[in-house]
Design a protein around this motif. Structure first.
Motif, PDB file in Angstrom:
ATOM      1  N   THR A  16       0.829  -1.296   0.019  1.00 19.42           N
ATOM      2  CA  THR A  16      -0.074   0.063   0.136  1.00 19.42           C
ATOM      3  C   THR A  16       0.993   1.114  -0.122  1.00 19.42           C
ATOM      4  O   THR A  16       2.096   1.239   0.451  1.00 19.42           O
ATOM      5  N   VAL A  17       0.414   2.487  -0.513  1.00 21.50           N
ATOM      6  CA  VAL A  17       0.843   3.624  -0.661  1.00 21.50           C
ATOM      7  C   VAL A  17      -0.252   4.808  -0.045  1.00 21.50           C
ATOM      8  O   VAL A  17      -1.230   4.534   0.022  1.00 21.50           O
ATOM      9  N   LYS A  18       0.464   5.737   0.543  1.00 15.60           N
ATOM     10  CA  LYS A  18      -0.403   6.735   0.976  1.00 15.60           C
ATOM     11  C   LYS A  18      -0.378   7.884  -0.134  1.00 15.60           C
ATOM     12  O   LYS A  18       0.712   8.376  -0.728  1.00 15.60           O
ATOM     13  N   GLU A  19      -1.399   8.393  -0.486  1.00 12.41           N
ATOM     14  CA  GLU A  19      -1.753   9.544  -1.628  1.00 12.41           C
ATOM     15  C   GLU A  19      -2.321  10.535  -1.016  1.00 12.41           C
ATOM     16  O   GLU A  19      -3.515  10.511  -0.117  1.00 12.41           O
ATOM     17  N   PRO A  20      -2.345  11.706  -1.367  1.00 13.76           N
ATOM     18  CA  PRO A  20      -2.990  13.044  -1.037  1.00 13.76           C
ATOM     19  C   PRO A  20      -4.614  12.814  -1.260  1.00 13.76           C
ATOM     20  O   PRO A  20      -4.730  12.083  -2.366  1.00 13.76           O
ATOM     21  N   ILE A  21      -5.563  13.251  -0.710  1.00 11.99           N
ATOM     22  CA  ILE A  21      -7.065  13.098  -1.094  1.00 11.99           C
ATOM     23  C   ILE A  21      -7.325  13.853  -2.166  1.00 11.99           C
ATOM     24  O   ILE A  21      -8.133  13.606  -3.315  1.00 11.99           O
ATOM     25  N   GLY A  22      -6.806  15.365  -2.354  1.00 10.38           N
ATOM     26  CA  GLY A  22      -7.283  16.132  -3.470  1.00 10.38           C
ATOM     27  C   GLY A  22      -7.532  17.362  -2.794  1.00 10.38           C
ATOM     28  O   GLY A  22      -6.669  18.144  -2.149  1.00 10.38           O
ATOM     29  N   VAL A  23      -8.559  18.187  -3.155  1.00  8.39           N
ATOM     30  CA  VAL A  23      -9.027  19.388  -2.461  1.00  8.39           C
ATOM     31  C   VAL A  23      -9.675  19.230  -1.034  1.00  8.39           C
ATOM     32  O   VAL A  23     -10.609  18.595  -1.074  1.00  8.39           O
ATOM     33  N   CYS A  24      -9.066  20.067  -0.123  1.00  3.79           N
ATOM     34  CA  CYS A  24      -9.293  20.040   1.026  1.00  3.79           C
ATOM     35  C   CYS A  24     -10.028  21.215   1.539  1.00  3.79           C
ATOM     36  O   CYS A  24      -9.480  22.169   1.422  1.00  3.79           O
ATOM     37  N   ALA A  25     -11.258  21.346   2.210  1.00  5.55           N
ATOM     38  CA  ALA A  25     -11.776  22.274   2.616  1.00  5.55           C
ATOM     39  C   ALA A  25     -11.677  22.503   4.116  1.00  5.55           C
ATOM     40  O   ALA A  25     -12.062  21.550   4.889  1.00  5.55           O
ATOM     41  N   LEU A  26     -10.904  23.384   4.641  1.00  6.86           N
ATOM     42  CA  LEU A  26     -10.755  23.678   6.104  1.00  6.86           C
ATOM     43  C   LEU A  26     -11.381  24.805   6.671  1.00  6.86           C
ATOM     44  O   LEU A  26     -11.276  25.678   6.281  1.00  6.86           O
ATOM     45  N   ILE A  27     -12.300  24.582   7.716  1.00  5.75           N
ATOM     46  CA  ILE A  27     -13.115  25.449   8.170  1.00  5.75           C
ATOM     47  C   ILE A  27     -12.872  25.424   9.883  1.00  5.75           C
ATOM     48  O   ILE A  27     -12.726  24.474  10.333  1.00  5.75           O
ATOM     49  N   THR A  28     -12.463  26.753  10.366  1.00  4.94           N
ATOM     50  CA  THR A  28     -12.026  26.620  11.583  1.00  4.94           C
ATOM     51  C   THR A  28     -12.808  27.656  12.442  1.00  4.94           C
ATOM     52  O   THR A  28     -13.359  28.770  11.991  1.00  4.94           O
ATOM     53  N   PRO A  29     -12.865  27.591  13.845  1.00  3.89           N
ATOM     54  CA  PRO A  29     -13.542  28.547  14.658  1.00  3.89           C
ATOM     55  C   PRO A  29     -12.739  30.003  15.177  1.00  3.89           C
ATOM     56  O   PRO A  29     -11.595  29.742  14.738  1.00  3.89           O
ATOM     57  N   TRP A  30     -13.128  30.489  16.100  1.00  8.16           N
ATOM     58  CA  TRP A  30     -12.639  31.672  16.453  1.00  8.16           C
ATOM     59  C   TRP A  30     -12.032  31.623  17.805  1.00  8.16           C
ATOM     60  O   TRP A  30     -11.183  32.656  18.395  1.00  8.16           O
ATOM     61  N   ASN A  31     -11.739  30.542  18.489  1.00  9.73           N
ATOM     62  CA  ASN A  31     -11.031  30.343  20.062  1.00  9.73           C
ATOM     63  C   ASN A  31      -9.781  30.253  19.743  1.00  9.73           C
ATOM     64  O   ASN A  31      -8.829  30.968  20.625  1.00  9.73           O
ATOM     65  N   TYR A  32      -9.132  29.557  18.815  1.00  8.98           N
ATOM     66  CA  TYR A  32      -7.792  29.741  18.664  1.00  8.98           C
ATOM     67  C   TYR A  32      -7.489  29.864  17.070  1.00  8.98           C
ATOM     68  O   TYR A  32      -7.187  28.913  16.366  1.00  8.98           O
ATOM     69  N   PRO A  33      -7.825  30.957  16.704  1.00  7.54           N
ATOM     70  CA  PRO A  33      -7.677  31.271  15.045  1.00  7.54           C
ATOM     71  C   PRO A  33      -6.588  30.718  14.381  1.00  7.54           C
ATOM     72  O   PRO A  33      -6.715  30.196  13.406  1.00  7.54           O
ATOM     73  N   LEU A  34      -5.346  31.215  14.575  1.00  5.88           N
ATOM     74  CA  LEU A  34      -4.240  30.903  14.132  1.00  5.88           C
ATOM     75  C   LEU A  34      -3.901  29.497  14.361  1.00  5.88           C
ATOM     76  O   LEU A  34      -3.425  28.839  13.433  1.00  5.88           O
ATOM     77  N   LEU A  35      -3.696  29.052  15.546  1.00  5.82           N
ATOM     78  CA  LEU A  35      -3.278  27.713  15.908  1.00  5.82           C
ATOM     79  C   LEU A  35      -4.071  26.611  15.336  1.00  5.82           C
ATOM     80  O   LEU A  35      -3.755  25.655  14.766  1.00  5.82           O
ATOM     81  N   MET A  36      -5.547  26.518  15.294  1.00  7.07           N
ATOM     82  CA  MET A  36      -6.441  25.724  14.743  1.00  7.07           C
ATOM     83  C   MET A  36      -6.324  25.936  13.236  1.00  7.07           C
ATOM     84  O   MET A  36      -6.468  24.679  12.492  1.00  7.07           O
ATOM     85  N   GLY A  37      -6.116  27.053  12.771  1.00  4.53           N
ATOM     86  CA  GLY A  37      -5.836  26.997  11.168  1.00  4.53           C
ATOM     87  C   GLY A  37      -4.634  26.393  10.849  1.00  4.53           C
ATOM     88  O   GLY A  37      -4.564  25.413   9.848  1.00  4.53           O
ATOM     89  N   VAL A  38      -3.391  26.646  11.471  1.00  2.00           N
ATOM     90  CA  VAL A  38      -2.504  25.857  11.289  1.00  2.00           C
ATOM     91  C   VAL A  38      -2.555  24.386  11.438  1.00  2.00           C
ATOM     92  O   VAL A  38      -1.849  23.337  10.861  1.00  2.00           O
ATOM     93  N   GLN A  39      -3.123  23.801  12.627  1.00  2.00           N
ATOM     94  CA  GLN A  39      -3.457  22.487  13.040  1.00  2.00           C
ATOM     95  C   GLN A  39      -4.148  21.690  11.647  1.00  2.00           C
ATOM     96  O   GLN A  39      -3.885  20.664  11.396  1.00  2.00           O
ATOM     97  N   LYS A  40      -4.640  22.422  10.728  1.00  2.00           N
ATOM     98  CA  LYS A  40      -5.285  21.945   9.499  1.00  2.00           C
ATOM     99  C   LYS A  40      -4.581  22.118   8.309  1.00  2.00           C
ATOM    100  O   LYS A  40      -4.020  21.046   7.637  1.00  2.00           O
ATOM    101  N   ILE A  41      -4.175  23.058   8.235  1.00  3.63           N
ATOM    102  CA  ILE A  41      -3.368  23.635   6.873  1.00  3.63           C
ATOM    103  C   ILE A  41      -2.011  22.775   6.884  1.00  3.63           C
ATOM    104  O   ILE A  41      -1.528  22.256   5.583  1.00  3.63           O
ATOM    105  N   ALA A  42      -1.237  22.692   7.963  1.00  2.00           N
ATOM    106  CA  ALA A  42       0.193  21.975   7.954  1.00  2.00           C
ATOM    107  C   ALA A  42      -0.088  20.625   7.567  1.00  2.00           C
ATOM    108  O   ALA A  42       0.540  20.045   6.624  1.00  2.00           O
TER     109      ALA A  42
END
Length: 495
Positions: free
Chosen positions: A141-167
């Motif tokens: 087996t190999v791991k491959e990217p999924i494709g287009v990812c929509a990432l939606i975050t809340p307001w309590n940790y704006p930067l950190l939760m964004g990076v937690q998904k983006i990275a």
């Protein structure tokens, strides 16, 4: 006041409608930014850009060598680290949290990017010994990217939760469309400015600001989005889940909680008080894993409650830039929601121990401040015991036996987190194993680590973020079988 645009296909653009919205500093209600108010058309443009970049661009992000992607992520982390102070100040003005906490969030975000940059080069997939009924075969087996990812975050940790998904999404080779909360988009824009400056391929990372009922709904229902990852309230997450089901896209949900903090009589009471404070009042109580239900052994309830109230009353409140113990809640509407919970609790028979009011002293009259609030003698069916308040309100209930504590802890439709305080290690392990939650602490509350998976049971969500599990969330597993003797028909010849 700053003016910010959306970032689509490597360009800063106004909303298609031309509309904007204002961003307020919750400490004083003043406008700090004006942002492009994206809608469905903007979301569609961003999705198309991400789709083209992933599927059609021969020099796109997923086709770059892993070393190149890794190096660009490290450069992004370095750039963010250099701008730590300006990001932290912007986060505090945008969200309200104390400056020292915002600095910690930026530092964690830098660590997250570096972690996933390195993790992208770790081994993935596996090989399997298979039967020879089909002839000599190699299965792996190999791991491959999924494709287009929509990432939606809340307001309590704006930067950190964004990076937690983006990275992890980028580290896995995906392209992204990112929608931050309309309450706190400032550091997200600043982060995409770094992405633009470093020169990620066009369409790799797109930013669309706007409402959940327009941008969020378009992203979660779009057939051209291959995955949606959302952090926020359970009701909104349920709506996203329904939208995503239409085209069976992959989904990750990190939702609400009503987490129990169980304190036994043999615990270090002073230590339990301090950790309980962290568990429920950190980040103004605007934390999904907050220990908002204190379940305490009956014999020590009075002593614990007295000490907790004294500590809560001693907390300093003010503008986050001045580094008080607590800053304001995120908005006027959220403040009013929390105050309504407090008034309802009084009517439902809960005893107010301390707090429970809007704080207007020391220049805070124009901000959205509430005093830390403790309720005792809370009926099990009252709203503040059953529902996620998300801000500065903790309930105290008592138990007599270990079995009763476990039953009370599990009496919730959520299952994100919880804690146990006791000097008896065997008891701690027994209780931890019985609590239906994704994260548990023993003799502490709320530490989280990039290396370990984060997520909940039941209505607290689907999937896991952080750690190796967080990277796997953004990857597909492909099985590959190779016939090592292509001239042979294997089992067909034996029929």
């Amino acid at each position: 006041m700053h003016s910010f645009k959306n970032y689509i296909n490597g360009e800063w653009v106004d909303a298609v409608s031309g509309e904007t919205f204002d961003v307020l500093n919750p400490a004083d209600g003043k406008i700090i930014a004006r942002c492009a108010k994206g809608g469905r058309d903007d979301a569609k443009m961003a999705v198309q850009a991400a789709k083209n970049a992933f599927y059609n661009d021969k020099n796109g992000w997923r086709r770059l060598g892993v070393q190149t992607r890794c190096d660009m992520l490290y450069r992004l982390a370095d750039a963010l680290e250099k701008e730590k102070d300006s990001f932290a100040r912007a986060e505090t003005m945008d969200n309200g949290k104390p400056l020292r906490e915002a600095i910690g969030d930026v530092e964690d975000a830098v660590s997250y990017i570096r972690y996933y940059a390195g993790a992208s080069r770790m081994p993935g997939g596996a090989s399997y010994e298979v039967n020879d009924g089909f002839g000599p075969m190699q299965c792996f087996t190999v791991k491959e990217p999924i494709g287009v990812c929509a990432l939606i975050t809340p307001w309590n940790y704006p930067l950190l939760m964004g990076v937690q998904k983006i990275a992890p999404a980028l580290a896995a080779g995906n392209t992204i469309v990112f929608k931050p909360s309309s309450e706190t988009p400032v550091t997200s824009v600043k982060f995409f400015e770094l992405i633009d400056k470093i020169g990620f391929p066009k369409g790799t990372a797109n930013l669309v600001m706007g409402g959940g009922s327009t941008v969020g709904e378009e992203l979660s229902s779009s057939p051209d989005v291959d995955m949606v990852s959302f952090t926020g309230s359970t009701p909104v997450g349920q709506g996203i889940y329904k939208n995503a089901a239409a085209n069976v896209k992959k989904i990750g949900l990190e939702l609400g909680g009503k987490s129990p903090n169980i304190i036994f009589a043999d615990a270090d009471i002073d230590g339990a008080v301090e950790w309980a404070m962290v568990g429920v009042f950190f980040n103004q109580g605007e934390v999904c894993s907050a220990g908002s239900r204190i379940l305490i052994e009956e014999s020590i309830k009075d002593e614990f409650t007295s000490k907790l109230a004294a500590r809560a009353n001693a907390m300093t409140i003010g503008n986050g830039l001045d580094n008080p113990d607590m800053g304001p809640l995120i908005s006027k509407s959220h403040m009013e929601k929390v105050l309504d919970y407090i008034e309802t609790a009084k009517k439902e028979g809960c005893r107010l121990v301390c707090g429970g009011r809007r704080y207007t002293e020391n220049g805070c009259g124009n901000g959205y401040f509430i005093t830390p609030t403790v309720f005792d003698n809370c009926p099990p069916d009252c709203r503040i015991v059953r529902e996620e308040v998300f801000g500065l309100v903790v309930t105290i209930q008592t138990f007599k036996t270990e079995e009763e504590a476990v039953k009370m802890a599990n009496d919730t439709e959520f299952g994100l987190a919880g804690a146990v305080f006791t000097s008896d290690g065997a008891k701690a392990l027994r209780v931890v194993k019985e609590i239906r939650a994704g994260i548990m602490w023993v003799n502490c509350y709320n530490p989280a680590f990039i290396e370990a998976p984060w997520g909940g049971y039941r209505k607290s969500g689907i999937g896991r973020e952080l750690g190796a599990d967080g990277l796997d969330e953004y990857a597909e597993t492909k099985q590959i079988n190779i016939n090592l003797s292509p001239g042979e028909l294997g089992w067909y010849e034996k029929r």
